[in-house]
Design an enzyme around this catalytic site. Structure first.
Site, short mmCIF file in Angstrom:
data_model
loop_
_atom_site.label_atom_id
_atom_site.label_comp_id
_atom_site.label_asym_id
_atom_site.label_seq_id
_atom_site.Cartn_x
_atom_site.Cartn_y
_atom_site.Cartn_z
N ASP A 32 -14.64 -21.38 2.02
CA ASP A 32 -15.77 -21.98 1.09
C ASP A 32 -16.47 -22.95 2.01
OD1 ASP A 32 -16.27 -21.86 -2.13
OD2 ASP A 32 -17.58 -22.94 -0.94
N ASN A 33 -17.70 -22.86 2.02
CA ASN A 33 -18.44 -23.94 2.65
C ASN A 33 -18.81 -25.15 1.63
OD1 ASN A 33 -20.54 -22.77 1.22
ND2 ASN A 33 -22.23 -22.62 2.86
N THR A 36 -21.94 -24.78 -3.20
CA THR A 36 -22.19 -24.80 -4.88
C THR A 36 -20.63 -24.99 -5.27
OG1 THR A 36 -22.16 -22.60 -5.08
CG2 THR A 36 -24.16 -23.92 -5.31
N LYS A 104 -13.02 -3.92 8.98
CA LYS A 104 -12.94 -2.67 9.97
C LYS A 104 -11.79 -3.14 10.94
CE LYS A 104 -16.21 -1.17 13.49
NZ LYS A 104 -16.78 -1.88 14.56
N TYR A 144 -32.28 -13.59 -3.27
CA TYR A 144 -31.13 -13.30 -3.84
C TYR A 144 -31.23 -11.72 -4.06
CZ TYR A 144 -27.03 -13.55 -7.44
OH TYR A 144 -25.73 -13.39 -8.01
N LYS A 148 -28.86 -9.25 -1.87
CA LYS A 148 -27.57 -8.20 -2.44
C LYS A 148 -27.58 -6.93 -2.21
CE LYS A 148 -25.09 -11.60 -4.69
NZ LYS A 148 -23.60 -11.81 -4.39
N TYR A 158 -21.14 0.74 6.62
CA TYR A 158 -19.87 0.54 7.18
C TYR A 158 -18.91 1.69 6.77
CZ TYR A 158 -20.73 -3.53 10.12
OH TYR A 158 -21.04 -4.50 11.17
N ARG A 185 -27.52 -22.63 -14.93
CA ARG A 185 -27.63 -21.40 -15.66
C ARG A 185 -27.65 -21.65 -17.15
NH1 ARG A 185 -23.40 -18.00 -11.90
NH2 ARG A 185 -22.48 -20.01 -11.17
P1 NAD Z 1 -21.05 -20.16 -7.47
O1 NAD Z 1 -22.18 -20.35 -6.72
O2 NAD Z 1 -20.39 -20.86 -8.55
O3 NAD Z 1 -19.87 -19.84 -6.28
C1 NAD Z 1 -20.36 -19.44 -5.17
C2 NAD Z 1 -19.20 -19.97 -4.05
O4 NAD Z 1 -19.60 -19.42 -2.61
C3 NAD Z 1 -19.28 -21.60 -4.01
O5 NAD Z 1 -18.12 -21.96 -3.83
C4 NAD Z 1 -20.06 -21.73 -2.79
O6 NAD Z 1 -19.78 -23.00 -2.10
C5 NAD Z 1 -19.63 -20.62 -1.86
N1 NAD Z 1 -20.82 -20.24 -0.86
C6 NAD Z 1 -21.91 -20.13 -0.86
N2 NAD Z 1 -22.61 -19.81 0.24
C7 NAD Z 1 -21.51 -19.74 1.26
C8 NAD Z 1 -21.29 -19.49 2.51
N3 NAD Z 1 -22.52 -19.11 3.24
N4 NAD Z 1 -20.15 -19.55 3.20
C9 NAD Z 1 -19.29 -19.72 2.41
N5 NAD Z 1 -19.02 -20.03 1.07
C10 NAD Z 1 -20.27 -20.19 0.58
O7 NAD Z 1 -21.35 -18.63 -8.20
P2 NAD Z 1 -20.45 -17.73 -9.23
O8 NAD Z 1 -20.98 -17.63 -10.38
O9 NAD Z 1 -18.90 -18.07 -8.55
O10 NAD Z 1 -20.56 -16.45 -8.37
C11 NAD Z 1 -19.47 -15.67 -7.30
C12 NAD Z 1 -20.27 -14.47 -6.84
O11 NAD Z 1 -20.69 -13.45 -7.85
C13 NAD Z 1 -21.62 -14.61 -6.13
O12 NAD Z 1 -21.66 -13.81 -4.90
C14 NAD Z 1 -22.75 -14.14 -6.90
O13 NAD Z 1 -24.03 -13.58 -6.33
C15 NAD Z 1 -21.88 -13.01 -7.61
N6 NAD Z 1 -22.37 -12.93 -9.27
C16 NAD Z 1 -22.23 -13.98 -10.20
C17 NAD Z 1 -22.67 -13.99 -11.41
C18 NAD Z 1 -22.33 -14.78 -12.55
O14 NAD Z 1 -23.12 -14.80 -13.56
N7 NAD Z 1 -21.60 -15.82 -12.17
C19 NAD Z 1 -23.50 -12.65 -11.81
C20 NAD Z 1 -23.73 -11.70 -10.65
C21 NAD Z 1 -23.11 -11.90 -9.46
N1 UDP Z 2 -32.86 -20.04 -19.08
C1 UDP Z 2 -33.25 -20.82 -20.23
N2 UDP Z 2 -32.97 -22.05 -20.06
C2 UDP Z 2 -32.21 -22.89 -19.30
C3 UDP Z 2 -31.68 -21.83 -18.02
C4 UDP Z 2 -32.12 -20.46 -18.25
O1 UDP Z 2 -34.01 -20.33 -20.99
O2 UDP Z 2 -31.85 -23.97 -19.17
C5 UDP Z 2 -33.14 -18.51 -19.05
C6 UDP Z 2 -33.43 -18.02 -17.76
O3 UDP Z 2 -35.02 -18.03 -17.63
C7 UDP Z 2 -33.15 -16.55 -18.02
C8 UDP Z 2 -31.83 -16.44 -18.92
O4 UDP Z 2 -31.96 -18.01 -19.66
O5 UDP Z 2 -34.11 -15.78 -18.96
C9 UDP Z 2 -30.69 -16.64 -18.09
O6 UDP Z 2 -30.65 -17.69 -16.95
P1 UDP Z 2 -29.40 -17.50 -16.15
O7 UDP Z 2 -30.22 -18.66 -14.84
O8 UDP Z 2 -28.25 -18.07 -16.67
O9 UDP Z 2 -29.15 -16.23 -15.33
P2 UDP Z 2 -30.27 -15.31 -14.73
O10 UDP Z 2 -29.83 -13.86 -15.43
O11 UDP Z 2 -31.66 -15.39 -14.74
O12 UDP Z 2 -29.70 -15.09 -13.36
#
Ligand code: NAD
Ligand code: UDP
Length: 310
Positions: A32-33, A36, A104, A144, A148, A158, A185
């Site tokens: 992790d970096n 977040t 790989k 984002y 993705k 790959y 969120r």
């Molecule tokens: P988060 O932000 O809590 O965790 C992300 C982690 O990745 C953090 O620890 C951060 O420090 C680390 N990170 C970010 N950039 C980095 C980099 N360049 N190098 C090394 N580490 C790095 O988010 P999360 O909710 O735990 O999400 C985890 C994964 O799941 C993400 O890829 C996110 O896109 C995906 N995801 C999450 C949700 C959700 O609802 N939580 C929904 C869809 C997809």
């Molecule tokens: N949202 C909200 N109030 C907040 C944060 C988010 O109404 O304080 C709304 C946001 O605009 C979105 C939904 O809640 O419509 C979910 O937001 P979130 O950031 O959790 O995830 P998203 O699905 O948008 O990535």
């Protein structure tokens, strides 16, 4: 005992995943970096001889011999991924190339955390994996969403070009304990605001929908996908199909916390998806997975967590 790399292991989903993999008897390397991620979320694992922490950015190559890789690294909350959009795109694209090269080299299986955002503001409801999405390539969410999508493309290329063993999961909104209270969120914001008696901020009129999945369900699905023996590489939707409006979520949180907080309405950010609900038929039929935790049970645990860190 498998050697498993979890990138983003100090993040919200990552720390739950590391803990579960560790408890299942694996050697877990959390990379992790700390953009977040938080040290306190992995502190309980640091003394475990089967746990290793590497502070590293996946934008830079890394060489670690492993059997499996869960690529979770990427900020997931809109305020965080929009803070440095160029970096977000680099994390998705350069990061996945580095992980694919690693997979790989060591013939490891690489599972990539993709997202429901690949469907953008969906015109098909609920969203099936076969839907190609409706994504703005030049908006504030694009770093984002398109990052993705590009990562999914690289995973598939790959796989086809070099035979890398891959798994793609598309995660829908996930919540639970160990979310960062400042993450931004909707679930964390609503609960923290309700506990503190602050106004609950609803963006837009709150009629937009989301389907919220509890983190233990999500982690169980990810592990099933990684280890499936059906040759199923995905993409597969992982989420809870129980759909509700954002306003309804706020009302449930208010009721469950007994808070006197008022609801205030703010501008809806651009490109905020109107509706979102996963079709999880594939996960159910191929992986035998479905979410088990009801929203009220999940919120109860999440509220207790946020109260405990006040
Ligand atoms: P988060 O932000 O809590 O965790 C992300 C982690 O990745 C953090 O620890 C951060 O420090 C680390 N990170 C970010 N950039 C980095 C980099 N360049 N190098 C090394 N580490 C790095 O988010 P999360 O909710 O735990 O999400 C985890 C994964 O799941 C993400 O890829 C996110 O896109 C995906 N995801 C999450 C949700 C959700 O609802 N939580 C929904 C869809 C997809
Ligand atoms: N949202 C909200 N109030 C907040 C944060 C988010 O109404 O304080 C709304 C946001 O605009 C979105 C939904 O809640 O419509 C979910 O937001 P979130 O950031 O959790 O995830 P998203 O699905 O948008 O990535």
């Amino acid at each position: 005992m498998k050697r498993i790399l979890v990138t983003g292991g100090a993040g919200f989903i990552g720390n739950h995943l590391c803990r579960r993999l560790l408890n299942e008897g694996n050697y877990v390397i959390c990379l992790d970096n700390f953009f977040t991620g938080l040290k306190r979320h992995i502190e309980d694992m640091l003394d475990n001889p089967n746990f290793e922490l590497i502070e590293h950015d996946i934008v830079e190559p890394v060489d670690i011999e492993v059997d499996q890789i869960y690529n979770m690294a990427c900020p997931a909350s809109p305020p965080h991924y929009q803070y440095d959009p160029v970096k977000t795109m680099k994390t998705s694209v350069l990061g996945i190339i580095n992980m694919l090269e690693l997979a790989k080299k060591y013939k490891a299986t690489l599972l990539h955390a993709s997202t429901s955002e690949v469907y953008g503001n969906p015109l098909v409801h609920p969203q099936q994996e076969s839907y190609w999405g409706n994504v703005n390539p030049i908006g504030i969410r694009s770093c984002y969403d398109e990052g993705k999508r590009a990562a999914e493309t690289l995973m598939m290329d790959y796989h086809r070009q070099y035979g890398v063993d891959i798994r793609i999961i598309r995660i829908f909104n996930t919540y639970g304990p160990n979310m960062d209270p400042k993450d931004g969120r909707v679930v964390s914001n609503c609960i923290v605001q309700a506990i503190n008696g602050d106004d609950i901020t609803i963006y837009g009129d709150g009629s937009q929908t989301r389907s919220f999945c509890y983190v233990s369900d999500l982690v169980a699905g990810a592990i099933k996908m990684m280890n499936n023996d059906k040759g199923f590489i995905g993409p597969v939707n992982l989420g809870n199909p129980s759909e509700r409006t954002v306003l309804n979520l706020a009302e449930i949180v208010l009721e469950m916390t007994g808070s006197k907080s008022k609801i205030t309405y703010k501008d809806l950010p651009s490109d905020d998806p109107v509706k979102r609900k996963p079709d999880i038929t594939k996960a159910q039929e191929i992986l035998g997975w479905k979410p088990e935790v009801d929203i009220k049970d999940g919120l109860k645990k999440t509220i207790e967590y946020f109260k405990s860190i006040q």
